[in-house]
Write a protein that holds these residues in place. Sequence first.
Motif, mmCIF file in Angstrom:
data_model
loop_
_atom_site.group_PDB
_atom_site.id
_atom_site.type_symbol
_atom_site.label_atom_id
_atom_site.label_comp_id
_atom_site.label_asym_id
_atom_site.label_seq_id
_atom_site.Cartn_x
_atom_site.Cartn_y
_atom_site.Cartn_z
ATOM 1 N N ASP A 55 -31.792 -57.020 -85.798
ATOM 2 C CA ASP A 55 -31.924 -57.410 -84.396
ATOM 3 C C ASP A 55 -31.319 -56.318 -83.511
ATOM 4 N N LYS A 56 -32.080 -55.269 -83.295
ATOM 5 C CA LYS A 56 -31.581 -54.104 -82.571
ATOM 6 C C LYS A 56 -31.382 -54.390 -81.083
ATOM 7 N N GLN A 57 -32.165 -55.319 -80.524
ATOM 8 C CA GLN A 57 -32.021 -55.648 -79.104
ATOM 9 C C GLN A 57 -30.647 -56.276 -78.834
ATOM 10 N N THR A 58 -30.283 -57.268 -79.644
ATOM 11 C CA THR A 58 -28.980 -57.910 -79.469
ATOM 12 C C THR A 58 -27.854 -56.921 -79.739
ATOM 13 N N GLN A 59 -28.011 -56.088 -80.744
ATOM 14 C CA GLN A 59 -27.008 -55.068 -81.025
ATOM 15 C C GLN A 59 -26.844 -54.134 -79.830
ATOM 16 N N GLY A 60 -27.964 -53.825 -79.188
ATOM 17 C CA GLY A 60 -27.912 -52.958 -78.011
ATOM 18 C C GLY A 60 -27.141 -53.584 -76.866
ATOM 19 N N ILE A 61 -27.356 -54.880 -76.648
ATOM 20 C CA ILE A 61 -26.634 -55.592 -75.585
ATOM 21 C C ILE A 61 -25.139 -55.642 -75.893
ATOM 22 N N LEU A 62 -24.784 -55.987 -77.127
ATOM 23 C CA LEU A 62 -23.377 -56.050 -77.519
ATOM 24 C C LEU A 62 -22.698 -54.691 -77.337
ATOM 25 N N ALA A 63 -23.374 -53.645 -77.751
ATOM 26 C CA ALA A 63 -22.810 -52.293 -77.622
ATOM 27 C C ALA A 63 -22.636 -51.916 -76.150
ATOM 28 N N PHE A 64 -23.620 -52.280 -75.331
ATOM 29 C CA PHE A 64 -23.553 -51.964 -73.900
ATOM 30 C C PHE A 64 -22.401 -52.705 -73.231
ATOM 31 N N ASN A 65 -22.280 -53.996 -73.496
ATOM 32 C CA ASN A 65 -21.215 -54.778 -72.882
ATOM 33 C C ASN A 65 -19.834 -54.223 -73.242
ATOM 34 N N ASP A 66 -19.641 -53.869 -74.510
ATOM 35 C CA ASP A 66 -18.371 -53.296 -74.941
ATOM 36 C C ASP A 66 -18.144 -51.923 -74.309
ATOM 37 N N PHE A 67 -19.219 -51.148 -74.220
ATOM 38 C CA PHE A 67 -19.138 -49.806 -73.630
ATOM 39 C C PHE A 67 -18.692 -49.889 -72.167
ATOM 40 N N ILE A 68 -19.316 -50.782 -71.400
ATOM 41 C CA ILE A 68 -18.984 -50.909 -69.977
ATOM 42 C C ILE A 68 -17.557 -51.422 -69.800
ATOM 43 N N GLN A 69 -17.146 -52.360 -70.640
ATOM 44 C CA GLN A 69 -15.796 -52.912 -70.526
ATOM 45 C C GLN A 69 -14.737 -51.822 -70.704
ATOM 46 N N LYS A 70 -15.042 -50.811 -71.500
ATOM 47 C CA LYS A 70 -14.085 -49.730 -71.762
ATOM 48 C C LYS A 70 -14.280 -48.524 -70.845
ATOM 49 N N GLU A 71 -15.354 -48.515 -70.071
ATOM 50 C CA GLU A 71 -15.705 -47.353 -69.254
ATOM 51 C C GLU A 71 -14.782 -47.250 -68.036
ATOM 52 N N GLU A 72 -14.023 -46.170 -67.953
ATOM 53 C CA GLU A 72 -13.022 -46.013 -66.900
ATOM 54 C C GLU A 72 -13.599 -45.501 -65.582
ATOM 55 N N ARG A 73 -14.858 -45.076 -65.589
ATOM 56 C CA ARG A 73 -15.458 -44.560 -64.356
ATOM 57 C C ARG A 73 -16.001 -45.669 -63.464
ATOM 58 N N VAL A 74 -15.951 -46.907 -63.953
ATOM 59 C CA VAL A 74 -16.542 -48.022 -63.202
ATOM 60 C C VAL A 74 -15.619 -49.228 -63.227
ATOM 61 N N GLU A 75 -15.907 -50.201 -62.347
ATOM 62 C CA GLU A 75 -15.341 -51.540 -62.466
ATOM 63 C C GLU A 75 -16.501 -52.507 -62.634
#
Length: 213
Positions: A177-197
Motif C-alpha cells: 500500500d504505497k499510497q498510505t505509506q506515502g501519506i504516513l511518510a509525508f505527515n512525519d516529514f512535515i512534523q519534523k520540518e523546521e522551515r514550516v509550522e
Amino acid sequence: MLEINKELEDYILSHTEKEDQLLTNLSRETHVKMLRPRMLSGHLQGKFLKMICQMLQAKRVLEIGTYTGYAAISMAMGTEESCKIHTIDCNDELEQFTRKFIKRAGFEKKIHFHIGKALEIIPKIEETFDLIFIDADKRQYIDYFEAVYPKLRQGGFIVADDVLWDGKVLKDIDSNDKQTQGILAFNDFIQKEERVENVLLPIRHGLMMIRKK
C-alpha cells in the motif's frame, strides 16, 4: 475526536454557505460520468479553500491534482480578477470535461490548466505563490513539497489533502500500500520540518495546513 456521521455532516453543510449552482452541477456530472468521484473536493472543502484564498488575498495559487476542477473553481471564486491560478493534472482524459466547467465558470483567463507530470511542470512555472493546494499522488507528497517550497512566499501556505486517508494512518498497512505509506511518510516529514509550522485539521479526509516561516 468527534465522529462525523451522515446526520452530523448534513447539519454542518446546512450551516455552511450554500453551494454555488455551477459547482453543484459539476459535482453531479462528476458522480455520473467519472471514475472515483470521491476524489472531488466537494462543498465543505471547496468553501474552506475559497475562504483561505480570501483571507490571504491570494494573487498567485498553485494546485497539484485538478481532477474535474472543483477546487480550482472554488479558489477562483475567492480571488480577485487579476489572480492567476495554475492547476496541474496528469490525466489528459479529464481535460475536455474540466475545461468545459472552467469555461462555464468564466475563469478561462484566471485558471491556467496544465496537463502532465507535476514534478516536470512546476519548475517551468515562474511564479511566487501565496497558496499551494496538494491533492495528487500520495506517494509523491514529499517530492511535491520540496518542488514547491522555493516557489512559496514567506508566510504563504500549503494545504495538503487526504492526510488522514480514511483513518488508514492508524491501521496496520499492507507493504504494497504505497499510497498510505506515502501519506504516513509525508505527515512525519512535515512534523519534523523546521522551515514550516503546521496543523492537521480533520476536515473531510484530513487537511494539513503548512505555513512557510
